[in-house]
Design an enzyme around this catalytic site. Structure first.
Site, PDB file in Angstrom:
ATOM      1  N   SER A 177       0.855  -0.983  -0.349  1.00  0.00           N
ATOM      2  CA  SER A 177      -0.194   0.368   0.289  1.00  0.00           C
ATOM      3  C   SER A 177       0.869   1.214  -0.466  1.00  0.00           C
ATOM      4  O   SER A 177       0.449   2.156  -0.381  1.00  0.00           O
ATOM      5  CB  SER A 177      -0.561   0.022   1.069  1.00  0.00           C
ATOM      6  OG  SER A 177       0.233  -0.468   2.359  1.00  0.00           O
ATOM      7  N   HIS A 205      -5.600  -3.096  -2.911  1.00  0.00           N
ATOM      8  CA  HIS A 205      -5.010  -1.776  -3.794  1.00  0.00           C
ATOM      9  C   HIS A 205      -4.562  -2.500  -5.213  1.00  0.00           C
ATOM     10  O   HIS A 205      -5.389  -2.181  -5.996  1.00  0.00           O
ATOM     11  CB  HIS A 205      -3.857  -1.570  -3.324  1.00  0.00           C
ATOM     12  CG  HIS A 205      -3.720  -0.496  -1.870  1.00  0.00           C
ATOM     13  ND1 HIS A 205      -4.141   1.190  -2.331  1.00  0.00           N
ATOM     14  CD2 HIS A 205      -3.415  -1.413  -0.939  1.00  0.00           C
ATOM     15  CE1 HIS A 205      -4.201   1.273  -0.662  1.00  0.00           C
ATOM     16  NE2 HIS A 205      -3.944  -0.086   0.147  1.00  0.00           N
ATOM     17  N   LYS A 236     -11.651   0.934  -1.498  1.00  0.00           N
ATOM     18  CA  LYS A 236     -11.201   1.854  -2.459  1.00  0.00           C
ATOM     19  C   LYS A 236     -11.476   2.134  -3.659  1.00  0.00           C
ATOM     20  O   LYS A 236     -12.355   2.007  -4.280  1.00  0.00           O
ATOM     21  CB  LYS A 236      -9.654   1.465  -1.945  1.00  0.00           C
ATOM     22  CG  LYS A 236      -8.855   1.621  -0.924  1.00  0.00           C
ATOM     23  CD  LYS A 236      -7.939   0.625  -0.024  1.00  0.00           C
ATOM     24  CE  LYS A 236      -7.291   1.478   0.799  1.00  0.00           C
ATOM     25  NZ  LYS A 236      -6.833   0.823   1.950  1.00  0.00           N
TER      26      LYS A 236
END
Ligand code: PLP
Length: 384
Positions: A177, A205, A236
């Site tokens: 990350s 991610h 996200k």
């Protein structure tokens, strides 16, 4: 030392440039943030596909609340598991091509359930040193022996596996990350097969960004195995909130039966599950969004060649510029802020000491003009 010495402890943090403050935002999540009456071009969020304020997702949430109310009223195993939750889990399983998925209210909660469900006293968790804090906490909570190994060092993983006791669980971020690099999953899976270990991949991610139609890092590498437990987070690229854990049907059943942060928490509002179904549909048809992200990445990489700080190589939306010292990283972030750009400085303990950095987050919601503005501001700051 006193139990009430918070002032002194806060002062010590301030001394090391480690005191955080929160910006209060007056606009929805997106490239144009509004902070203290100032409009800022933001590269500070993780809304990689621009879905957090997407009209179809917003409408699905609105309709979901009208149809299902707001609260679920109980945990999933008691009486809080509603039809939208159930359908969402099936949609995640179908989308990832994994046998079964379980929906959690956040990624942190998902990780806190997974590691203690898979490993306990006498077992061994082997973790990459740069894993996300939630995985570090989850490993400690499991009470297993925790071996933290150097970042993406397959030889070190193998050595740790060879000397591990009990059940063995390897755990990594799919995309790290704060660096944006990928875990060497094909090599790790081969090691897990050789040493009869499970492989937990936290793809916070990668989900929505990597792989065919955004199916994530497993699709990117073309991997499938009953040894893999996949965690996708939904705050996200999916632009909403929550997480899912997917994998072998028995493993997921075990997680549902024993995961404490699954059992002992109220189910997320069903309307969120409705919003997530809309978000998942947009991810699936989002190749144009992912292509735009790739274009932004290429534009930034080209511009970064003439900066005085290195841009870490990353095929993801996370583009870190490593500055070094905490104060220097803060100064660069402040210089960009004066030019109307918001790019956060990331400092220890989030990253190792001496590697404070700017974490540039790109989004499909950015335009080419936004990227031009970022690149020229970075160049000016670099030349100062
Ligand atoms: C953000 C993040 C999480 C936590 O997910 P939330 O849904 O925000 O709680 C977990 N793992 C990684 C790698 C993350 O980046």
């Amino acid at each position: 030392m006193s139990a009430l010495d918070f002032r002194a402890r806060l002062a010590a943090l301030a001394e090391q440039d480690l005191l955080r403050t929160r910006a209060v935002l007056d606009a929805p999540c997106g490239p144009h943030a509004e902070v203290d009456g100032q409009r800022l071009l933001s590269f500070a969020g993780n809304d990689y596909l621009g879905l957090a304020a997407h009209p179809e997702v917003v409408e699905a949430l609105r309709e979901g609340a009208a149809r299902w109310g707001v609260g679920a009223g109980a945990s999933h195993l008691v009486s809080g598991h509603q039809r939208p939750h159930e359908e969402l889990e099936q949609a995640f399983a179908r989308f990832t091509g994994l046998p079964r998925a379980l929906f959690f209210s956040t990624g942190y909660m998902a990780n806190l359930a997974v590691l203690p469900a898979l490993a306990g006293r006498g077992d061994t968790v082997i973790a990459d040193r740069l894993n996300h804090a939630s995985l570090v906490d989850a490993a400690l909570l499991s009470r297993a022996t925790v071996r933290r190994v150097p970042h993406v060092d397959l030889t070190a993983f193998e050595r740790a596996l060879a000397s591990a006791d009990g059940r063995k669980v390897v755990v990594v971020d799919g995309v790290f990350s704060m660096d944006g690099d990928l875990a060497p999953l094909p090599g790790l899976l081969a090691l897990c097969e050789r040493h009869d270990a499970l492989l937990v991949v936290d793809d916070a991610h990668g989900f929505g960004v990597l792989g065919a139609q955004g199916r994530g890092v497993l699709s990117h590498f073309g991997l499938a195995s009953p040894r893999i437990v996949y965690v996708g987070t939904l705050g996200k690229a999916a632009g909403v909130a929550g997480a899912f854990v997917a994998g072998d049907a028995d493993a997921i059943e075990w997680l549902m039966q024993t995961g404490r942060s699954y059992r002992y928490t109220t189910a997320a509002p069903p309307a969120l599950a409705c919003a997530l179904q809309a978000s998942l549909r947009l991810i699936e048809v989002g190749d144009a969004l992912r292509a735009r992200l790739a274009g932004h990445r290429a534009q930034l990489a080209a511009a970064a060649a003439t900066l005085r700080w290195p841009l870490l190589p990353s095929d993801t939306a996370i583009q870190p510029v490593v500055v070094g010292g905490n104060a220097d990283a803060l100064a660069l972030s402040a210089a960009l802020r004066r030019r109307g750009l918001w790019v956060p400085a990331i400092r220890p303990p989030t990253v190792p000491a001496g590697s404070a950095r700017l974490r540039i987050s790109l989004s499909a919601a950015h335009t080419g003009t936004d990227l031009d503005a970022l690149c020229s501001a970075l160049q000016e700051a670099s030349d100062d």
